[in-house]
Write a protein that holds these residues in place. Structure first.
Motif, PDB file in Angstrom:
ATOM      1  N   ILE A 153       0.831  -1.203   0.000  1.00 20.49           N
ATOM      2  CA  ILE A 153       0.000   0.000   0.000  1.00 20.49           C
ATOM      3  C   ILE A 153       0.863   1.249   0.000  1.00 20.49           C
ATOM      4  CG2 ILE A 153      -1.639   1.322   1.395  1.00 20.49           C
ATOM      5  CD1 ILE A 153      -2.831  -1.306   2.310  1.00 20.49           C
ATOM      6  N   THR A 154       1.983   1.213   0.730  1.00 21.29           N
ATOM      7  CA  THR A 154       2.815   2.398   0.900  1.00 21.29           C
ATOM      8  C   THR A 154       3.433   2.840  -0.423  1.00 21.29           C
ATOM      9  OG1 THR A 154       3.313   1.710   3.147  1.00 21.29           O
ATOM     10  CG2 THR A 154       4.767   3.345   2.165  1.00 21.29           C
ATOM     11  N   PHE A 155       3.986   1.915  -1.200  1.00 24.46           N
ATOM     12  CA  PHE A 155       4.627   2.279  -2.464  1.00 24.46           C
ATOM     13  C   PHE A 155       3.901   1.564  -3.600  1.00 24.46           C
ATOM     14  CE2 PHE A 155       8.227   2.517   0.581  1.00 24.46           C
ATOM     15  CZ  PHE A 155       8.306   3.897   0.579  1.00 24.46           C
ATOM     16  N   ALA A 156       3.197   2.354  -4.415  1.00 24.53           N
ATOM     17  CA  ALA A 156       2.514   1.771  -5.575  1.00 24.53           C
ATOM     18  C   ALA A 156       3.438   1.872  -6.774  1.00 24.53           C
ATOM     19  CB  ALA A 156       1.191   2.485  -5.816  1.00 24.53           C
ATOM     20  N   GLN A 157       3.124   2.721  -7.737  1.00 25.33           N
ATOM     21  CA  GLN A 157       3.921   2.812  -8.958  1.00 25.33           C
ATOM     22  C   GLN A 157       4.312   4.253  -9.237  1.00 25.33           C
ATOM     23  OE1 GLN A 157       4.918   0.195 -10.836  1.00 25.33           O
ATOM     24  NE2 GLN A 157       3.992  -1.140  -9.317  1.00 25.33           N
ATOM     25  N   LEU A 158       5.524   4.424  -9.737  1.00 19.13           N
ATOM     26  CA  LEU A 158       5.924   5.704 -10.295  1.00 19.13           C
ATOM     27  C   LEU A 158       5.181   5.904 -11.609  1.00 19.13           C
ATOM     28  CD1 LEU A 158       8.043   8.108 -10.184  1.00 19.13           C
ATOM     29  CD2 LEU A 158       9.387   6.709 -11.763  1.00 19.13           C
ATOM     30  N   GLU A 159       4.675   7.113 -11.839  1.00 17.97           N
ATOM     31  CA  GLU A 159       3.973   7.414 -13.081  1.00 17.97           C
ATOM     32  C   GLU A 159       4.840   8.330 -13.934  1.00 17.97           C
ATOM     33  OE1 GLU A 159       0.213   9.098 -12.198  1.00 17.97           O
ATOM     34  OE2 GLU A 159      -0.424   7.447 -10.905  1.00 17.97           O
ATOM     35  N   THR A 160       4.964   8.012 -15.229  1.00 18.82           N
ATOM     36  CA  THR A 160       5.688   8.871 -16.169  1.00 18.82           C
ATOM     37  C   THR A 160       4.786   9.168 -17.348  1.00 18.82           C
ATOM     38  OG1 THR A 160       6.661   6.944 -17.271  1.00 18.82           O
ATOM     39  CG2 THR A 160       7.934   7.964 -15.499  1.00 18.82           C
ATOM     40  N   ILE A 161       4.823  10.430 -17.809  1.00 21.02           N
ATOM     41  CA  ILE A 161       3.932  10.857 -18.884  1.00 21.02           C
ATOM     42  C   ILE A 161       4.735  11.704 -19.864  1.00 21.02           C
ATOM     43  CG2 ILE A 161       1.811  12.098 -19.463  1.00 21.02           C
ATOM     44  CD1 ILE A 161       1.010  11.784 -16.503  1.00 21.02           C
ATOM     45  N   PRO A 162       4.815  11.334 -21.120  1.00 20.69           N
ATOM     46  CA  PRO A 162       5.437  12.222 -22.117  1.00 20.69           C
ATOM     47  C   PRO A 162       4.581  13.474 -22.294  1.00 20.69           C
ATOM     48  CG  PRO A 162       5.301   9.963 -22.925  1.00 20.69           C
ATOM     49  CD  PRO A 162       4.439  10.024 -21.696  1.00 20.69           C
ATOM     50  N   ILE A 163       5.198  14.657 -22.324  1.00 14.65           N
ATOM     51  CA  ILE A 163       4.463  15.916 -22.480  1.00 14.65           C
ATOM     52  C   ILE A 163       5.207  16.792 -23.474  1.00 14.65           C
ATOM     53  CG2 ILE A 163       3.431  15.873 -20.175  1.00 14.65           C
ATOM     54  CD1 ILE A 163       5.617  17.718 -19.226  1.00 14.65           C
ATOM     55  N   PRO A 164       4.538  17.836 -24.021  1.00 16.63           N
ATOM     56  CA  PRO A 164       5.201  18.735 -24.971  1.00 16.63           C
ATOM     57  C   PRO A 164       6.389  19.441 -24.336  1.00 16.63           C
ATOM     58  CG  PRO A 164       2.819  18.997 -25.057  1.00 16.63           C
ATOM     59  CD  PRO A 164       3.102  18.114 -23.890  1.00 16.63           C
ATOM     60  N   ASP A 165       7.299  19.894 -25.209  1.00 16.43           N
ATOM     61  CA  ASP A 165       8.531  20.516 -24.724  1.00 16.43           C
ATOM     62  C   ASP A 165       8.260  21.726 -23.838  1.00 16.43           C
ATOM     63  OD1 ASP A 165       9.719  18.585 -26.186  1.00 16.43           O
ATOM     64  OD2 ASP A 165      10.504  19.901 -27.764  1.00 16.43           O
ATOM     65  N   GLN A 166       7.335  22.618 -24.229  1.00 16.30           N
ATOM     66  CA  GLN A 166       7.087  23.834 -23.453  1.00 16.30           C
ATOM     67  C   GLN A 166       6.574  23.501 -22.058  1.00 16.30           C
ATOM     68  OE1 GLN A 166       7.957  26.913 -24.073  1.00 16.30           O
ATOM     69  NE2 GLN A 166       7.144  27.522 -22.055  1.00 16.30           N
ATOM     70  N   GLU A 167       5.735  22.475 -21.963  1.00 17.07           N
ATOM     71  CA  GLU A 167       5.221  22.088 -20.647  1.00 17.07           C
ATOM     72  C   GLU A 167       6.341  21.538 -19.764  1.00 17.07           C
ATOM     73  OE1 GLU A 167       1.766  19.648 -20.670  1.00 17.07           O
ATOM     74  OE2 GLU A 167       0.819  20.729 -22.322  1.00 17.07           O
ATOM     75  N   ILE A 168       7.323  20.899 -20.399  1.00 17.48           N
ATOM     76  CA  ILE A 168       8.465  20.409 -19.623  1.00 17.48           C
ATOM     77  C   ILE A 168       9.178  21.571 -18.953  1.00 17.48           C
ATOM     78  CG2 ILE A 168      10.748  19.348 -19.819  1.00 17.48           C
ATOM     79  CD1 ILE A 168       9.594  17.540 -21.993  1.00 17.48           C
ATOM     80  N   LEU A 169       9.397  22.654 -19.709  1.00 17.24           N
ATOM     81  CA  LEU A 169      10.085  23.814 -19.139  1.00 17.24           C
ATOM     82  C   LEU A 169       9.237  24.503 -18.070  1.00 17.24           C
ATOM     83  CD1 LEU A 169      11.687  25.312 -22.369  1.00 17.24           C
ATOM     84  CD2 LEU A 169      12.751  23.864 -20.647  1.00 17.24           C
ATOM     85  N   GLU A 170       7.911  24.537 -18.298  1.00 12.42           N
ATOM     86  CA  GLU A 170       7.040  25.171 -17.303  1.00 12.42           C
ATOM     87  C   GLU A 170       7.059  24.412 -15.981  1.00 12.42           C
ATOM     88  OE1 GLU A 170       3.221  25.505 -19.066  1.00 12.42           O
ATOM     89  OE2 GLU A 170       3.801  27.110 -20.450  1.00 12.42           O
ATOM     90  N   LEU A 171       7.268  23.089 -16.044  1.00 13.39           N
ATOM     91  CA  LEU A 171       7.357  22.317 -14.806  1.00 13.39           C
ATOM     92  C   LEU A 171       8.561  22.728 -13.962  1.00 13.39           C
ATOM     93  CD1 LEU A 171       6.392  18.654 -15.740  1.00 13.39           C
ATOM     94  CD2 LEU A 171       5.361  20.067 -13.962  1.00 13.39           C
ATOM     95  N   LEU A 172       9.571  23.283 -14.616  1.00 14.41           N
ATOM     96  CA  LEU A 172      10.759  23.683 -13.869  1.00 14.41           C
ATOM     97  C   LEU A 172      10.509  24.923 -13.018  1.00 14.41           C
ATOM     98  CD1 LEU A 172      13.622  23.144 -16.459  1.00 14.41           C
ATOM     99  CD2 LEU A 172      13.168  21.815 -14.401  1.00 14.41           C
ATOM    100  N   SER A 173       9.613  25.848 -13.481  1.00 10.61           N
ATOM    101  CA  SER A 173       9.488  27.084 -12.713  1.00 10.61           C
ATOM    102  C   SER A 173       8.130  27.742 -12.795  1.00 10.61           C
ATOM    103  CB  SER A 173      10.535  28.094 -13.192  1.00 10.61           C
ATOM    104  OG  SER A 173      10.312  28.392 -14.551  1.00 10.61           O
ATOM    105  N   GLY A 174       7.208  27.300 -13.614  1.00 10.68           N
ATOM    106  CA  GLY A 174       5.932  27.974 -13.746  1.00 10.68           C
ATOM    107  C   GLY A 174       5.885  28.812 -15.005  1.00 10.68           C
TER     108      GLY A 174
END
Length: 766
Positions: free
Chosen positions: A16-37
């Motif tokens: 229950i404590t550790f299920a699965q890591l989730e990974t999702i491919p996303i567009p390049d701009q969204e990748i950069l926005e995840l770094l700082s908003g």
């Protein structure tokens, strides 16, 4: 059975404590926005994949239900990111040969082959707003079980370059993915984070060689605390091992300057689709590092009476003549460094207050030029102030306006918006100070409340609670409070000087308090002497002086001028209507006489004579009165009395005290027996002529009698105990010689117990 049940539950909880890591491919701009908003602008952005990998190598991860240690962010993988999401491998990809000059340089440092596969990277330019960059990351690999300490480690790095940075990599870049100091993890070693530096502390090669680890850092076995082995069934992250969350940090950045950063991961030349490495970067890593645009909060103005009024007061933004300085404070923006010069203009054509006539300006290096003025904010300071000093011209005139415009300033990446400061310049209202009419009090020392009527001045506009008082009060020798409570004992004049909060106006006034004069309060209390143990009155007399209206409080709780009680000591507080009081002390004294008693004895040689013995306890000043029941009295302590005739007498003794003349009596009956008599002739002649032929005593009234006769030589010649006996003048049957003889008679009277004697001489004549 209990132990088995416990183990089953343990693994159930772990699932229950550790299920699965989730990974999702996303567009390049969204990748950069995840770094700082979305508010951060990156420039010169480059995302690099190997052929066939593409967007499947970089994406978003959600680690909330995993043991990764990071909640979310972006992930770079040397194979498809889906292959590291638990055991859900999905499409598998064999990495192909790639190139990264910085990773190759890193491998060359340790004499490792620099062939690379599966190279993936993100790099971009950014402008920091502070001098330090910090963010968290996790690095993981599938090399741990078989290739720890090999000569073909999976390399990765975080390379930063820009002003003030001089490293061994491209464009002077430094690698900031370094192993923390195990003793103080806030500091870092110079060792890069690799499989060969952070691991389980032992080689996993077939030959157990540690060459590859020793080449990276001889102390590599000290870094095991930073390693997470992932050898559990159904892992939440499909990597054989990874680091704990580590911090990448770089200090000494120059705000507003441009920097370049690159995140790059690769695997060694022998890797296949089952091998792989990944770099996880925490979301919002750059959220607080970039700031662009305008700022309009760098100038704050305060009037010279700003702190005197509440925020909703209509007077808060006014300047009053002669009431101290107003200020305009210029603050340094977060990104700005070095000296800053602010330009401003006092616009006399808009405001009708004229600089130099109505006010002056001063501050740090203020330069007043034609049309424009300036003030300097030195590089070492965070703020500077422009001081506005209004003149007190003692002229009654309408309000004037001070109008100062501040120009826009551009400082590197910072733009300070223009601003306008407007103050209303006013005269101080006139200060007024007065008392009501003089007055008098009834009792000296009564409370007197002294409160002047104060109005006007700038202080008159103040209301509520402030750090400063509206007015300062200075009373003549009694204090500085606005309201004084005094207790005058004589007629006194009180004066106060009041100064307005601006300290340019002061006024004075006085008030007279008349105090009546009363004579000194006096009274007497004399002790009361009683001769019986009964209630008596103890009274205050001769009360005079003071206000009058006397009251009395006795120590036994009684009130009134007289206290009715039994013997004892008492005090009384006598007070007048003005609470002036004196304390008197008195006593109800029981002057009890001692119990009298006496005894008596007959006087041996005195017929009907009695000697009285007084056995009364002696007391100072005690006197006596005897009554012998025959009309005769005596005041002696131990009197002698001769009664006129025999009989019974009622004799009394009265003792009298000195203080109260208190008396106590004692009576006793005294019996006086018949007369006692004793006669002895002075000669006898034993010649048988019938006259004085024998010697005898003639005694009556005795109950005991002893007669002794002695010659001149002291020899006893005769004795008898019979009062009737006589001596015939012979001794041993022979006539005694003529001469002088001595008699001695020992007797006790009939009514007495005292033994006494009679003696004398007589002559025997022949």
């Amino acid at each position: 059975m209990k132990r088995i049940f416990f183990i089953i539950n343990f693994f159930f909880i772990a699932q229950i404590t550790f299920a699965q890591l989730e990974t999702i491919p996303i567009p390049d701009q969204e990748i950069l926005e995840l770094l700082s908003g979305t508010e951060v602008n990156f420039s010169n952005t480059q995302l690099s994949y190997f052929e066939g990998g593409g967007s499947q190598q970089i994406g978003q991860f959600n680690g909330l239900n995993s043991n990764l240690g990071l909640d979310s962010g972006i992930v770079l993988a040397t194979h498809f990111i889906g292959q590291i999401a638990g055991n859900q491998y999905g499409l598998q990809l064999d990495p192909i040969v790639g190139v990264d000059s910085d990773l190759s340089l890193m491998l060359n440092e340790f004499s490792f082959p620099n062939n690379l596969k599966g190279v993936v990277s993100i790099e971009f330019d950014f402008v920091p707003s502070t001098d330090e960059l910090n963010f968290n990351y996790v690095y993981g690999s599938n090399e741990y079980s078989s290739s720890t300490c090999s000569s073909f480690p999976d390399p990765f790095g975080i390379f930063i370059s820009g002003p003030g940075i001089s490293g061994p990599y491209s464009n002077g870049a430094e690698n900031i993915a370094l192993v923390p100091d195990p003793i103080n993890p806030a500091y870092f070693t110079t060792t890069p984070v690799l499989v060969n530096s952070i691991n389980a502390g032992e080689s996993t090669l077939v030959n157990s060689s540690t060459f590859g680890c020793d080449a990276v850092d001889p102390n590599w076995q000290n870094y095991t605390d930073f390693y997470v082995p992932n050898s559990v069934p159904n892992p939440s992250v499909s990597l054989e091992g990874f680091t704990v969350p580590l911090q990448a940090t770089k200090s000494g950045l120059v705000p507003c300057e441009s920097y370049h950063i690159k995140f790059v991961v690769a695997v060694g030349p022998n890797s296949n689709s089952q091998d792989g490495a990944a770099l996880f970067i925490e979301a919002n890593a750059f959220a607080n590092i970039n700031t662009f645009g305008n700022t309009s909060t760098t100038v704050v103005n305060e009037s010279n009476i700003f702190s005197y009024f509440s925020s909703d007061s209509p007077f808060q933004d006014k300047i009053y003549e002669g009431c101290g300085d107003a200020t305009i404070t210029f603050y340094r923006p977060d990104l700005a460094v070095g000296d800053i010069t602010f330009l401003f203009r006092p616009q006399n054509e808009i405001g009708n207050a004229t600089i130099g006539e109505d006010y002056s300006l001063a501050g740090n290096n203020v330069v007043n030029g034609f049309g424009y003025s300036s003030i300097l904010l030195p590089a070492e300071d965070d703020q500077t102030q422009l001081i506005i000093t209004p003149y007190y011209d003692y002229v009654n005139e309408p309000d004037e306006t001070i109008y100062i415009s501040i120009d826009q300033i551009n400082i590197g990446c910072i733009q300070i918006d223009p601003d306008t400061i407007i103050f209303s310049l006013s005269d101080q209202p006139e200060l007024n100070v007065s008392f009501n009419e003089d007055f008098s009090i009834y009792c000296p020392g009564s409370d007197v409340i002294l409160e002047p009527n104060v109005s006007g001045g700038v202080g008159g506009f103040m209301s509520g609670s402030f750090s400063s008082d509206a007015y300062d009060y200075s009373w003549s020798q009694i204090g500085t409070a606005a309201i004084q409570i005094e207790n005058p004992i004589e007629t006194t004049e009180y004066c106060v000087t009041v100064m307005d909060i601006c300290e340019t106006q002061e006024k004075s006034d006085c008030i007279k308090v008349t105090v009546p004069e009363y004579d000194e309060l006096q009274a007497d209390l004399f002790s009361k002497i009683i001769c019986e143990d009964i209630e008596a009155d103890l009274c205050v007399i001769n009360a005079e002086g003071g206000e009058g209206n006397y009251s009395y409080v006795w120590s036994n709780g009684q009130s009134g001028p007289c206290n009715y009680d039994y013997q004892g000591e008492y005090d009384v507080v006598v007070s007048d209507g003005c609470e002036k009081e004196i304390i008197l002390f008195g006593e109800i004294y029981y002057d009890k006489p001692p119990e009298p008693s006496f005894e008596y004895l007959s006087i041996p040689h005195q017929n009907l004579g009695v000697e009285f013995y007084n056995y009364t306890d002696d007391s100072p000043g005690l006197s006596y009165r005897w009554s012998f029941d025959d009309g005769i009295y005596s005041d002696h302590s131990n009197p002698i009395h001769v009664f006129q005739q025999a009989g019974d007498y009622d004799v009394s003794l009265t003792v009298i005290t000195a203080l109260g003349q208190c008396e106590e009596d004692f009576q006793d009956y005294v019996t006086i027996d018949p007369n006692y008599s004793f006669f002895v002739p002075n000669a006898f002649s034993p010649n048988n002529d019938g006259l004085n032929d024998v010697f005898r005593t003639f005694t009556t009234g005795v109950k005991k009698f002893e007669l002794f006769l002695f010659d001149s030589f002291g020899k006893m010649v005769f004795s008898s105990s019979n009062v009737e006996d006589s001596w015939d003048g012979t001794y041993d049957g022979k006539p005694a010689p003529q001469g002088i003889y001595v008699y001695q008679v020992v007797m006790v009277k009939d009514s007495d117990i005292v033994v006494f004697n009679e003696q004398g001489a007589f002559t025997l004549i022949r």
